[in-house]
Design a protein around this motif. Sequence first.
Motif, PDB file in Angstrom:
ATOM      1  N   GLN A 209       4.518 -27.329 -15.804  1.00  0.00           N
ATOM      2  CA  GLN A 209       3.982 -28.209 -16.855  1.00  0.00           C
ATOM      3  C   GLN A 209       2.524 -27.871 -17.164  1.00  0.00           C
ATOM      4  OE1 GLN A 209       4.959 -31.901 -14.925  1.00  0.00           O
ATOM      5  NE2 GLN A 209       6.680 -32.295 -16.297  1.00  0.00           N
TER       6      GLN A 209
ATOM      7  N   VAL B 233       2.681 -25.017 -19.406  1.00  0.00           N
ATOM      8  CA  VAL B 233       3.166 -25.428 -20.729  1.00  0.00           C
ATOM      9  C   VAL B 233       2.024 -26.028 -21.571  1.00  0.00           C
ATOM     10  CG1 VAL B 233       4.622 -27.122 -21.895  1.00  0.00           C
ATOM     11  CG2 VAL B 233       5.590 -25.685 -20.105  1.00  0.00           C
ATOM     12  N   MET B 234       1.102 -26.701 -20.893  1.00  0.00           N
ATOM     13  CA  MET B 234      -0.043 -27.262 -21.621  1.00  0.00           C
ATOM     14  C   MET B 234      -0.844 -26.165 -22.331  1.00  0.00           C
ATOM     15  SD  MET B 234       0.167 -30.437 -21.460  1.00  0.00           S
ATOM     16  CE  MET B 234      -1.366 -30.823 -22.304  1.00  0.00           C
ATOM     17  N   GLY B 235      -0.831 -24.967 -21.743  1.00  0.00           N
ATOM     18  CA  GLY B 235      -1.524 -23.852 -22.372  1.00  0.00           C
ATOM     19  C   GLY B 235      -0.822 -23.379 -23.642  1.00  0.00           C
TER      20      GLY B 235
ATOM     21  N   ARG C 272      -1.777 -20.133 -16.809  1.00  0.00           N
ATOM     22  CA  ARG C 272      -2.044 -21.062 -17.907  1.00  0.00           C
ATOM     23  C   ARG C 272      -2.966 -20.419 -18.943  1.00  0.00           C
ATOM     24  NH1 ARG C 272      -5.047 -26.579 -16.482  1.00  0.00           N
ATOM     25  NH2 ARG C 272      -6.647 -25.065 -15.956  1.00  0.00           N
TER      26      ARG C 272
ATOM     27  N   ALA D 254     -13.356 -23.816 -10.259  1.00  0.00           N
ATOM     28  CA  ALA D 254     -12.445 -24.820  -9.735  1.00  0.00           C
ATOM     29  C   ALA D 254     -11.197 -24.640 -10.586  1.00  0.00           C
ATOM     30  CB  ALA D 254     -13.026 -26.201  -9.922  1.00  0.00           C
TER      31      ALA D 254
ATOM     32  N   ASN E  38      -9.000 -26.559 -11.691  1.00  0.00           N
ATOM     33  CA  ASN E  38      -8.859 -27.541 -12.771  1.00  0.00           C
ATOM     34  C   ASN E  38      -7.439 -27.702 -13.281  1.00  0.00           C
ATOM     35  OD1 ASN E  38     -11.500 -28.017 -12.575  1.00  0.00           O
ATOM     36  ND2 ASN E  38     -12.073 -27.282 -14.602  1.00  0.00           N
ATOM     37  N   LEU E  39      -6.496 -27.725 -12.364  1.00  0.00           N
ATOM     38  CA  LEU E  39      -5.124 -28.051 -12.772  1.00  0.00           C
ATOM     39  C   LEU E  39      -5.001 -29.559 -12.877  1.00  0.00           C
ATOM     40  CD1 LEU E  39      -2.908 -25.681 -10.608  1.00  0.00           C
ATOM     41  CD2 LEU E  39      -3.855 -25.331 -12.890  1.00  0.00           C
ATOM     42  N   HIS E  40      -4.051 -30.013 -13.684  1.00  0.00           N
ATOM     43  CA  HIS E  40      -3.797 -31.446 -13.787  1.00  0.00           C
ATOM     44  C   HIS E  40      -2.909 -31.858 -12.610  1.00  0.00           C
ATOM     45  CE1 HIS E  40      -2.775 -35.352 -15.200  1.00  0.00           C
ATOM     46  NE2 HIS E  40      -3.504 -35.204 -16.292  1.00  0.00           N
ATOM     47  N   ALA E  41      -3.417 -32.775 -11.784  1.00  0.00           N
ATOM     48  CA  ALA E  41      -2.740 -33.113 -10.533  1.00  0.00           C
ATOM     49  C   ALA E  41      -1.384 -33.771 -10.744  1.00  0.00           C
ATOM     50  CB  ALA E  41      -3.629 -34.023  -9.691  1.00  0.00           C
ATOM     51  N   SER E  42      -1.178 -34.428 -11.900  1.00  0.00           N
ATOM     52  CA  SER E  42       0.087 -35.135 -12.115  1.00  0.00           C
ATOM     53  C   SER E  42       1.163 -34.234 -12.680  1.00  0.00           C
ATOM     54  CB  SER E  42      -0.119 -36.303 -13.073  1.00  0.00           C
ATOM     55  OG  SER E  42      -1.248 -37.046 -12.712  1.00  0.00           O
ATOM     56  N   LEU E  43       0.805 -32.994 -12.964  1.00  0.00           N
ATOM     57  CA  LEU E  43       1.783 -32.090 -13.581  1.00  0.00           C
ATOM     58  C   LEU E  43       2.224 -31.028 -12.580  1.00  0.00           C
ATOM     59  CD1 LEU E  43       0.102 -31.454 -17.065  1.00  0.00           C
ATOM     60  CD2 LEU E  43       1.642 -33.275 -16.400  1.00  0.00           C
TER      61      LEU E  43
ATOM     62  N   PHE F 258     -11.027 -21.178 -14.501  1.00  0.00           N
ATOM     63  CA  PHE F 258     -12.255 -21.785 -13.996  1.00  0.00           C
ATOM     64  C   PHE F 258     -12.416 -21.521 -12.506  1.00  0.00           C
ATOM     65  CE2 PHE F 258     -10.667 -24.249 -17.554  1.00  0.00           C
ATOM     66  CZ  PHE F 258     -11.753 -24.187 -18.399  1.00  0.00           C
TER      67      PHE F 258
ATOM     68  N   ASP G 231      -0.729 -30.514  -6.327  1.00  0.00           N
ATOM     69  CA  ASP G 231      -1.219 -30.931  -5.001  1.00  0.00           C
ATOM     70  C   ASP G 231      -0.492 -30.229  -3.862  1.00  0.00           C
ATOM     71  OD1 ASP G 231      -3.119 -32.563  -5.940  1.00  0.00           O
ATOM     72  OD2 ASP G 231      -2.016 -34.434  -5.670  1.00  0.00           O
TER      73      ASP G 231
ATOM     74  N   HIS H  55       2.105 -40.900 -11.192  1.00  0.00           N
ATOM     75  CA  HIS H  55       1.767 -39.941 -10.145  1.00  0.00           C
ATOM     76  C   HIS H  55       1.495 -40.644  -8.827  1.00  0.00           C
ATOM     77  CE1 HIS H  55       0.460 -36.228  -8.405  1.00  0.00           C
ATOM     78  NE2 HIS H  55      -0.728 -36.715  -8.124  1.00  0.00           N
TER      79      HIS H  55
ATOM     80  N   TYR I 136      -7.767 -28.732 -26.887  1.00  0.00           N
ATOM     81  CA  TYR I 136      -7.168 -29.987 -27.329  1.00  0.00           C
ATOM     82  C   TYR I 136      -8.247 -30.854 -27.966  1.00  0.00           C
ATOM     83  CZ  TYR I 136      -2.779 -28.967 -24.967  1.00  0.00           C
ATOM     84  OH  TYR I 136      -1.593 -28.414 -24.597  1.00  0.00           O
TER      85      TYR I 136
ATOM     86  N   MET J  77      -9.538 -26.137 -23.292  1.00  0.00           N
ATOM     87  CA  MET J  77      -8.428 -25.304 -23.738  1.00  0.00           C
ATOM     88  C   MET J  77      -8.201 -25.414 -25.233  1.00  0.00           C
ATOM     89  SD  MET J  77      -5.859 -26.169 -20.592  1.00  0.00           S
ATOM     90  CE  MET J  77      -4.366 -25.619 -21.379  1.00  0.00           C
TER      91      MET J  77
END
Lengths: 390, 235
Positions: B108, B111-113, B161, B97, B99-104, B95, B147, A21, A309, A307
Amino acid sequence: MSRLLALLFGRLPIGWLQLTHSRTRFAAALAGVAFANVLVFVQLGIMNSMATATLKSYDFFSADIMISAPDANSMTEGGNVARQWLLQALADPEVAAGTGLFLANVTWQRPTKALALTTYGVDPAQPEFLTGEIAAKSGTLQLQNAGLLDRFSRGLKREEAAAIRPQTPLSFEASGTTLTLYDTFAGGGGFGGDGYMVVSDQTFLNLFPARTSGAPDHILLTVVPGADPDAVALRLRDLISDKTLRIRSYAAAAQEDLTYQQTKRPTGIIFGFGVIIGILVGIVIVYQVLSTDVADHLREYATFKAMGYGQWFFLGIVFEEALILGVLGFVPGFIVATGLLTAMAKATTLPLLMTSKMAMMVFFGTVAACSLSGAIATRRLAAADPADLF
Amino acid sequence: MASDDDFPIAAQGLNHWFGSGEARKQALYDVNLRVRRGSLTVLVGPSGSGKTTVLTLLGCLRDVQEGSVSLLGHEVHGAKSDLLISLRKRLGFIFQAHNLHASLTARQNVVMGLQVHGRVDPALADRAAAHALTLVGLGDRLDYLSDNLSGGQKQRVAVARAMVGNPDVIFADEPTAALDRDSGSNVVDLIKKLGRERGTTTVMVTHDNRILDRADRIITLEDGRIVADTEAVPA
């Protein structure tokens, strides 16, 4: 890459996406891992070089059993052994032949620098106790005051060494005797001297009038085909009345010499510590890289935990990162370390080599250290309530 | 008495403290509530009244200290982590905030959900995620890294999600705070529709009047106590 990893893990390659990233941070992490690798490689290289250098002398000769003085911890040291024990040893039915080996240091005063040559006096009539080039070229040693020189001697230029041939021998004076070098062999400097020289026993005695043919430094024996050198050595210990002598199989002597160099000599101990410190510093660097990465993503991991995990999922991410960092950091680390060792070897003529054993050790060590560091760093996540981490 | 099936969430005698030693401070006092299946329940109250604490306790995001929380027929107080993990998989969280994953990317993250339920065919997961994002009006931002999304867009990704896994219960903490009027009411429409069609129960902390108007029930907290509990008259 991302797609391949996704197939491999059966989930999104979070570790890879996370690492790549931020390119600068990824580069810094890889540099850290690569540096840790270089550190360990160089220390291992230095330590291995001592082993190679120590065992070098054993490669020059071919024997099954070696008889040495009680203080001979190494091939290149020790007091004299009376030749009578050679004759007594030959009485054993399984001892095939024997020869005396003389040893001393000869200083070759050269215009620029003095060369300290570890010099062996051998019987040119028994080339079966010599190996390779030395055995092949031992004929010239029959000439009076003739010698074979280690062409990799420290401080000897390559073209200088190449010029030493039977047609164009090189003479120099040492302890009042003019020695003539007729040919060269492949040796390589060690920690004891700058290089090696092989002369005949007669020449050796000319060089060192105080020594006598009746008292060589080591006695080398061969056994008859099929005999066990260790068993014969054991029998000889009974047979020979001087119980202080060290009578060992040639292989055991080499091994004991190596152990002595590594554990009793200051250089060996220092190099051993170097490896330990290198590994420790390497682990600290790798731990920093991984634990920082986990700390940076703790909020995101907490969300995943909320979630549903489980801990295995996070260990999976960390292991994925460990593998990526381990593999991608290893490549530059390996290349830089190989270059460094080659440069150091050139400067010191020490046998500093990159070996596949070292490479495997460092690679798997890195991946293991990365995985462990990451696993430790994720423990905080396991203990905490997700709500406290947002 | 109605069965657990009708009330997927029930809390009894819930007390909670924060801090330890001298600084230990009680945040919740004897909270009792039951939430009906398929309903939209809203928690309101001034800041520090314990709304979010109730939400995180009901949603297994915080260990229950005293009292009982029954979620989808399971007692949460003192539950083993395996049970908590399997319960969390049946919940959807939105949430405060995002709280998303910044690298995804947005897709994606959604999809994590889905992948929390195990291996999913990647093509299928991609399609489901795209569908969920289209529902929240982000069909044209599927492959944006989080981002590069605005605050409201991130919030909507978080909504997608939470919903993509078809949860039994949705817990939401100020989900519309960062949304404009239209997206806000879209999200509420979506939640109401899920409640009607799939029986999804929603518990939400919010100050948003647009949501209060459409809630089935409003519970007011003050200083860690329930002070009012109003059921809306079915329209």
